[in-house]
Design a protein around this motif. Structure first.
Motif, PDB file in Angstrom:
ATOM      1  N   GLY A 145      24.887  -5.604 -46.273  1.00 59.76           N
ATOM      2  CA  GLY A 145      24.604  -5.760 -47.703  1.00 59.76           C
ATOM      3  C   GLY A 145      23.123  -5.903 -47.982  1.00 59.76           C
ATOM      4  O   GLY A 145      22.729  -6.437 -49.016  1.00 59.76           O
ATOM      5  N   ASP A 146      22.292  -5.403 -47.087  1.00 62.35           N
ATOM      6  CA  ASP A 146      20.837  -5.495 -47.210  1.00 62.35           C
ATOM      7  C   ASP A 146      20.345  -4.291 -48.009  1.00 62.35           C
ATOM      8  O   ASP A 146      20.095  -3.215 -47.458  1.00 62.35           O
ATOM      9  CB  ASP A 146      20.205  -5.528 -45.818  1.00 62.35           C
ATOM     10  CG  ASP A 146      18.694  -5.645 -45.832  1.00 62.35           C
ATOM     11  OD1 ASP A 146      18.059  -5.386 -46.885  1.00 62.35           O
ATOM     12  OD2 ASP A 146      18.127  -5.982 -44.782  1.00 62.35           O
ATOM     13  N   ARG A 147      20.208  -4.457 -49.317  1.00 63.80           N
ATOM     14  CA  ARG A 147      19.842  -3.346 -50.195  1.00 63.80           C
ATOM     15  C   ARG A 147      18.418  -2.848 -49.924  1.00 63.80           C
ATOM     16  O   ARG A 147      18.165  -1.654 -49.970  1.00 63.80           O
ATOM     17  CB  ARG A 147      19.986  -3.761 -51.667  1.00 63.80           C
ATOM     18  CG  ARG A 147      21.352  -4.271 -52.025  1.00 63.80           C
ATOM     19  CD  ARG A 147      22.277  -3.233 -52.569  1.00 63.80           C
ATOM     20  NE  ARG A 147      21.764  -2.728 -53.822  1.00 63.80           N
ATOM     21  CZ  ARG A 147      21.920  -1.475 -54.226  1.00 63.80           C
ATOM     22  NH1 ARG A 147      22.590  -0.629 -53.510  1.00 63.80           N
ATOM     23  NH2 ARG A 147      21.420  -1.053 -55.370  1.00 63.80           N
ATOM     24  N   TYR A 148      17.505  -3.760 -49.661  1.00 63.86           N
ATOM     25  CA  TYR A 148      16.131  -3.333 -49.377  1.00 63.86           C
ATOM     26  C   TYR A 148      16.084  -2.542 -48.069  1.00 63.86           C
ATOM     27  O   TYR A 148      15.415  -1.512 -47.979  1.00 63.86           O
ATOM     28  CB  TYR A 148      15.191  -4.540 -49.333  1.00 63.86           C
ATOM     29  CG  TYR A 148      13.740  -4.156 -49.362  1.00 63.86           C
ATOM     30  CD1 TYR A 148      13.149  -3.656 -50.520  1.00 63.86           C
ATOM     31  CD2 TYR A 148      12.948  -4.258 -48.226  1.00 63.86           C
ATOM     32  CE1 TYR A 148      11.816  -3.275 -50.546  1.00 63.86           C
ATOM     33  CE2 TYR A 148      11.619  -3.889 -48.243  1.00 63.86           C
ATOM     34  CZ  TYR A 148      11.056  -3.395 -49.405  1.00 63.86           C
ATOM     35  OH  TYR A 148       9.744  -3.008 -49.420  1.00 63.86           O
ATOM     36  N   GLY A 149      16.801  -3.002 -47.061  1.00 62.67           N
ATOM     37  CA  GLY A 149      16.882  -2.253 -45.808  1.00 62.67           C
ATOM     38  C   GLY A 149      17.481  -0.882 -46.021  1.00 62.67           C
ATOM     39  O   GLY A 149      17.012   0.112 -45.453  1.00 62.67           O
ATOM     40  N   GLN A 150      18.526  -0.810 -46.860  1.00 62.30           N
ATOM     41  CA  GLN A 150      19.143   0.484 -47.175  1.00 62.30           C
ATOM     42  C   GLN A 150      18.131   1.416 -47.828  1.00 62.30           C
ATOM     43  O   GLN A 150      18.029   2.588 -47.459  1.00 62.30           O
ATOM     44  CB  GLN A 150      20.318   0.292 -48.136  1.00 62.30           C
ATOM     45  CG  GLN A 150      21.522  -0.376 -47.536  1.00 62.30           C
ATOM     46  CD  GLN A 150      22.558  -0.673 -48.606  1.00 62.30           C
ATOM     47  OE1 GLN A 150      22.952   0.203 -49.360  1.00 62.30           O
ATOM     48  NE2 GLN A 150      23.008  -1.911 -48.672  1.00 62.30           N
ATOM     49  N   ALA A 151      17.409   0.890 -48.814  1.00 59.42           N
ATOM     50  CA  ALA A 151      16.425   1.716 -49.513  1.00 59.42           C
ATOM     51  C   ALA A 151      15.379   2.239 -48.537  1.00 59.42           C
ATOM     52  O   ALA A 151      15.016   3.426 -48.581  1.00 59.42           O
ATOM     53  CB  ALA A 151      15.763   0.916 -50.638  1.00 59.42           C
ATOM     54  N   ASN A 152      14.892   1.383 -47.655  1.00 61.72           N
ATOM     55  CA  ASN A 152      13.876   1.817 -46.690  1.00 61.72           C
ATOM     56  C   ASN A 152      14.428   2.864 -45.731  1.00 61.72           C
ATOM     57  O   ASN A 152      13.757   3.866 -45.438  1.00 61.72           O
ATOM     58  CB  ASN A 152      13.326   0.622 -45.912  1.00 61.72           C
ATOM     59  CG  ASN A 152      12.425  -0.242 -46.747  1.00 61.72           C
ATOM     60  OD1 ASN A 152      11.849   0.196 -47.737  1.00 61.72           O
ATOM     61  ND2 ASN A 152      12.292  -1.499 -46.366  1.00 61.72           N
ATOM     62  N   ALA A 153      15.643   2.646 -45.234  1.00 60.14           N
ATOM     63  CA  ALA A 153      16.242   3.626 -44.314  1.00 60.14           C
ATOM     64  C   ALA A 153      16.446   4.965 -45.026  1.00 60.14           C
ATOM     65  O   ALA A 153      16.169   6.027 -44.455  1.00 60.14           O
ATOM     66  CB  ALA A 153      17.557   3.102 -43.756  1.00 60.14           C
ATOM     67  N   LEU A 154      16.922   4.923 -46.267  1.00 58.17           N
ATOM     68  CA  LEU A 154      17.095   6.154 -47.038  1.00 58.17           C
ATOM     69  C   LEU A 154      15.756   6.850 -47.280  1.00 58.17           C
ATOM     70  O   LEU A 154      15.647   8.075 -47.173  1.00 58.17           O
ATOM     71  CB  LEU A 154      17.780   5.850 -48.374  1.00 58.17           C
ATOM     72  CG  LEU A 154      19.261   5.549 -48.300  1.00 58.17           C
ATOM     73  CD1 LEU A 154      19.729   4.870 -49.584  1.00 58.17           C
ATOM     74  CD2 LEU A 154      20.064   6.816 -48.024  1.00 58.17           C
ATOM     75  N   TYR A 155      14.748   6.062 -47.626  1.00 54.25           N
ATOM     76  CA  TYR A 155      13.419   6.613 -47.877  1.00 54.25           C
ATOM     77  C   TYR A 155      12.898   7.369 -46.645  1.00 54.25           C
ATOM     78  O   TYR A 155      12.486   8.525 -46.728  1.00 54.25           O
ATOM     79  CB  TYR A 155      12.467   5.477 -48.271  1.00 54.25           C
ATOM     80  CG  TYR A 155      11.017   5.876 -48.333  1.00 54.25           C
ATOM     81  CD1 TYR A 155      10.537   6.667 -49.370  1.00 54.25           C
ATOM     82  CD2 TYR A 155      10.128   5.459 -47.346  1.00 54.25           C
ATOM     83  CE1 TYR A 155       9.199   7.042 -49.421  1.00 54.25           C
ATOM     84  CE2 TYR A 155       8.792   5.822 -47.394  1.00 54.25           C
ATOM     85  CZ  TYR A 155       8.338   6.613 -48.437  1.00 54.25           C
ATOM     86  OH  TYR A 155       7.029   6.981 -48.481  1.00 54.25           O
ATOM     87  N   TYR A 156      12.946   6.713 -45.484  1.00 49.61           N
ATOM     88  CA  TYR A 156      12.439   7.350 -44.272  1.00 49.61           C
ATOM     89  C   TYR A 156      13.324   8.521 -43.842  1.00 49.61           C
ATOM     90  O   TYR A 156      12.827   9.530 -43.336  1.00 49.61           O
ATOM     91  CB  TYR A 156      12.270   6.330 -43.151  1.00 49.61           C
ATOM     92  CG  TYR A 156      11.141   5.373 -43.425  1.00 49.61           C
ATOM     93  CD1 TYR A 156       9.838   5.834 -43.589  1.00 49.61           C
ATOM     94  CD2 TYR A 156      11.372   4.012 -43.555  1.00 49.61           C
ATOM     95  CE1 TYR A 156       8.789   4.965 -43.871  1.00 49.61           C
ATOM     96  CE2 TYR A 156      10.329   3.133 -43.835  1.00 49.61           C
ATOM     97  CZ  TYR A 156       9.053   3.616 -43.986  1.00 49.61           C
ATOM     98  OH  TYR A 156       8.025   2.763 -44.271  1.00 49.61           O
TER      99      TYR A 156
END
Length: 178
Positions: free
Chosen positions: A101-112
């Motif tokens: 449920g780590d939304r910031y981690g998700q955003a970063n993984a999606l970004y990269y």
């Protein structure tokens, strides 16, 4: 910054963590050391540090640490042109961040992952992935993340020939950065 000096200090901290048997400390230092080595252009050393951190985080059952190490390892793979390895690492990190449920981690993984897909030439997937990252960054109120995602979306849209869309994304990104 002085990344050579930073790497030297991280090596000293790693030796101290090893001397006292602090596995969690070792993993954290290795993760940062990998990033620092990447910044100095030592990609083999960066990959080695991230892989060591990954092993320790897995042994400790620290899923967030695993996600972070994978995300960083994906960056190293991207810089050396191993887009398959980079995508695998980012996708695995994304699954972990979603499970946590780590939304910031998700955003970063999606970004990269979007950057990797763009570099690999899969522009439709890059646009979708970066758009997903952008939505999460906006939801979280992360202006830096939003600006970065828009900047990379602008690059993707430039490559697809959507110049008006690219201009809008890049202008919005510039406004955020200012």
């Amino acid at each position: 910054g002085d990344y050579q000096r930073a790497a030297q200090l991280q090596e000293e901290a790693l030796a101290a963590a090893r001397a006292v048997g602090d596995r969690r400390g070792q993993a954290g230092i290795l993760n940062y050391l990998g990033v620092t080595r990447q910044l100095t252009g030592d990609f083999p050393g960066a990959a080695k540090a991230q892989e060591e951190a990954l092993v320790i985080y897995r042994e400790l059952g620290d899923r967030r640490g695993v996600g972070n190490a994978l995300n960083n390892l994906g960056g190293v793979c991207r810089f050396i042109g191993d887009y398959q390895g980079a995508a695998r690492a980012q996708e695995e990190a994304l699954v972990i961040y979603r499970d946590l449920g780590d939304r910031y981690g998700q955003a970063n993984a999606l970004y990269y992952l979007g950057i990797v897909r763009r570099a690999a030439g899969d522009l439709p997937a890059a646009a979708r992935t970066l758009d997903d990252a952008l939505a999460i960054y906006r939801d979280l109120g992360s202006k830096t993340g939003e600006g970065n995602a828009l900047s990379n979306l602008g690059a993707v849209w430039t490559l697809t020939g959507d110049l008006p869309g690219a201009a809008r994304a890049l202008e919005t990104s510039l406004d955020i950065y200012r």
